[in-house]
Design a protein around this motif. Structure first.
Motif, mmCIF file in Angstrom:
data_model
loop_
_atom_site.group_PDB
_atom_site.id
_atom_site.type_symbol
_atom_site.label_atom_id
_atom_site.label_comp_id
_atom_site.label_asym_id
_atom_site.label_seq_id
_atom_site.Cartn_x
_atom_site.Cartn_y
_atom_site.Cartn_z
ATOM 1 N N MET A 1 13.994 1.013 1.004
ATOM 2 C CA MET A 1 12.686 1.037 0.394
ATOM 3 C C MET A 1 11.864 -0.171 0.835
ATOM 4 S SD MET A 1 10.943 2.785 -1.662
ATOM 5 C CE MET A 1 9.819 2.885 -2.947
ATOM 6 N N GLN A 2 12.485 -1.337 0.856
ATOM 7 C CA GLN A 2 11.777 -2.549 1.232
ATOM 8 C C GLN A 2 11.370 -2.491 2.699
ATOM 9 O OE1 GLN A 2 13.952 -6.140 0.565
ATOM 10 N NE2 GLN A 2 12.168 -7.423 0.882
ATOM 11 N N GLU A 3 12.229 -1.953 3.545
ATOM 12 C CA GLU A 3 11.898 -1.830 4.957
ATOM 13 C C GLU A 3 10.705 -0.905 5.152
ATOM 14 O OE1 GLU A 3 15.166 -0.720 7.458
ATOM 15 O OE2 GLU A 3 16.535 -2.047 6.379
ATOM 16 N N TYR A 4 10.696 0.197 4.432
ATOM 17 C CA TYR A 4 9.582 1.139 4.517
ATOM 18 C C TYR A 4 8.275 0.448 4.116
ATOM 19 C CZ TYR A 4 6.550 5.089 3.489
ATOM 20 O OH TYR A 4 5.499 5.954 3.461
ATOM 21 N N LEU A 5 8.293 -0.315 3.030
ATOM 22 C CA LEU A 5 7.095 -1.018 2.580
ATOM 23 C C LEU A 5 6.626 -2.030 3.620
ATOM 24 C CD1 LEU A 5 7.801 -1.626 -1.206
ATOM 25 C CD2 LEU A 5 6.123 -0.098 -0.201
ATOM 26 N N LEU A 6 7.555 -2.761 4.188
ATOM 27 C CA LEU A 6 7.171 -3.760 5.173
ATOM 28 C C LEU A 6 6.588 -3.133 6.442
ATOM 29 C CD1 LEU A 6 10.144 -6.273 4.859
ATOM 30 C CD2 LEU A 6 7.799 -6.580 4.066
ATOM 31 N N LYS A 7 7.125 -2.001 6.840
ATOM 32 C CA LYS A 7 6.643 -1.349 8.057
ATOM 33 C C LYS A 7 5.305 -0.637 7.842
ATOM 34 C CE LYS A 7 11.088 -0.538 10.270
ATOM 35 N NZ LYS A 7 12.047 0.463 10.716
ATOM 36 N N ASN A 8 5.087 -0.103 6.661
ATOM 37 C CA ASN A 8 3.903 0.727 6.418
ATOM 38 C C ASN A 8 2.941 0.118 5.394
ATOM 39 O OD1 ASN A 8 4.817 2.840 8.134
ATOM 40 N ND2 ASN A 8 6.305 3.353 6.556
ATOM 41 N N VAL A 9 2.954 -1.188 5.232
ATOM 42 C CA VAL A 9 2.101 -1.815 4.223
ATOM 43 C C VAL A 9 0.615 -1.644 4.559
ATOM 44 C CG1 VAL A 9 2.042 -4.138 5.227
ATOM 45 C CG2 VAL A 9 1.856 -3.852 2.762
ATOM 46 N N TYR A 10 0.277 -1.601 5.831
ATOM 47 C CA TYR A 10 -1.126 -1.460 6.220
ATOM 48 C C TYR A 10 -1.674 -0.064 5.900
ATOM 49 C CZ TYR A 10 0.892 0.743 10.357
ATOM 50 O OH TYR A 10 1.592 1.552 11.202
ATOM 51 N N ARG A 11 -0.810 0.935 5.760
ATOM 52 C CA ARG A 11 -1.239 2.301 5.438
ATOM 53 C C ARG A 11 -1.463 2.505 3.940
ATOM 54 N NH1 ARG A 11 2.899 6.010 8.943
ATOM 55 N NH2 ARG A 11 2.377 5.153 10.968
ATOM 56 N N LEU A 12 -0.792 1.713 3.164
ATOM 57 C CA LEU A 12 -0.865 1.887 1.719
ATOM 58 C C LEU A 12 -2.171 1.324 1.180
ATOM 59 C CD1 LEU A 12 2.757 0.772 0.806
ATOM 60 C CD2 LEU A 12 1.907 3.096 1.011
ATOM 61 N N SER A 13 -2.689 1.993 0.180
ATOM 62 C CA SER A 13 -3.902 1.476 -0.458
ATOM 63 C C SER A 13 -3.573 1.103 -1.883
ATOM 64 C CB SER A 13 -4.997 2.546 -0.437
ATOM 65 O OG SER A 13 -4.605 3.657 -1.202
ATOM 66 N N PHE A 14 -3.905 -0.101 -2.247
ATOM 67 C CA PHE A 14 -3.648 -0.574 -3.593
ATOM 68 C C PHE A 14 -4.975 -0.595 -4.332
ATOM 69 C CE2 PHE A 14 -0.576 -2.539 -0.772
ATOM 70 C CZ PHE A 14 0.601 -2.147 -1.369
ATOM 71 N N GLY A 15 -5.108 0.222 -5.313
ATOM 72 C CA GLY A 15 -6.352 0.274 -6.056
ATOM 73 C C GLY A 15 -6.117 0.848 -7.438
ATOM 74 N N THR A 16 -7.202 1.010 -8.169
ATOM 75 C CA THR A 16 -7.099 1.511 -9.537
ATOM 76 C C THR A 16 -7.103 3.028 -9.576
ATOM 77 O OG1 THR A 16 -9.490 1.420 -9.779
ATOM 78 C CG2 THR A 16 -8.241 -0.527 -10.443
ATOM 79 N N GLY A 17 -7.360 3.658 -8.473
ATOM 80 C CA GLY A 17 -7.406 5.107 -8.440
ATOM 81 C C GLY A 17 -8.815 5.635 -8.630
ATOM 82 N N GLU A 18 -9.774 4.767 -8.981
ATOM 83 C CA GLU A 18 -11.162 5.178 -9.145
ATOM 84 C C GLU A 18 -11.861 5.109 -7.805
ATOM 85 O OE1 GLU A 18 -12.920 2.660 -12.005
ATOM 86 O OE2 GLU A 18 -11.445 3.111 -13.540
ATOM 87 N N LYS A 19 -12.940 5.880 -7.690
ATOM 88 C CA LYS A 19 -13.714 5.829 -6.462
ATOM 89 C C LYS A 19 -14.479 4.522 -6.397
ATOM 90 C CE LYS A 19 -14.452 10.442 -4.907
ATOM 91 N NZ LYS A 19 -15.428 11.304 -4.304
ATOM 92 N N SER A 20 -14.687 4.054 -5.209
ATOM 93 C CA SER A 20 -15.420 2.797 -5.050
ATOM 94 C C SER A 20 -16.907 3.020 -5.296
ATOM 95 C CB SER A 20 -15.206 2.232 -3.645
ATOM 96 O OG SER A 20 -15.761 3.109 -2.698
#
Length: 96
Positions: A1-20
């Motif tokens: 799991m940690q390896e997946y996060l480290l490799k694909n961190v740039y693809r993930l979006s961290f937000g509140t789920g609301e539209k900007s």
């Protein structure tokens, strides 16, 4: 799991789920309109260094002061001319 996060961190979006707040129309502006807006902003801001902008502001201030002084002088001169005309009229009618 940690390896997946480290490799694909740039693809993930961290937000509140609301539209900007920015809509699609604001992000995709017409390039010509965008260029006009940029030119307008640079014209308003002015060019040159801060020292040049300070000198320009001083010039504008002096210009306004001169305009006020000229207006006062002009009004005083008109008043003086009016008083001279009145005096001349009185002298003409005095001899009858």
């Amino acid at each position: 799991m940690q390896e997946y996060l480290l490799k694909n961190v740039y693809r993930l979006s961290f937000g509140t789920g609301e539209k900007s707040q920015i809509s699609d129309k604001q992000t995709c502006k017409n390039p010509k309109r965008l260029q006009r807006e940029i030119r307008k902003q640079t014209r308003e801001r002015g060019t040159g260094t801060r020292a040049q902008q300070a000198i320009q502001a001083q010039r504008e201030e002096r210009k306004l002061q001169k305009r006020i002084i000229r207006k006062e002088d002009k009004l005083a001169e008109e008043k003086e001319r009016f008083l001279q005309k009145q005096q001349k009229k009185r002298e003409k009618h005095r001899g009858h």
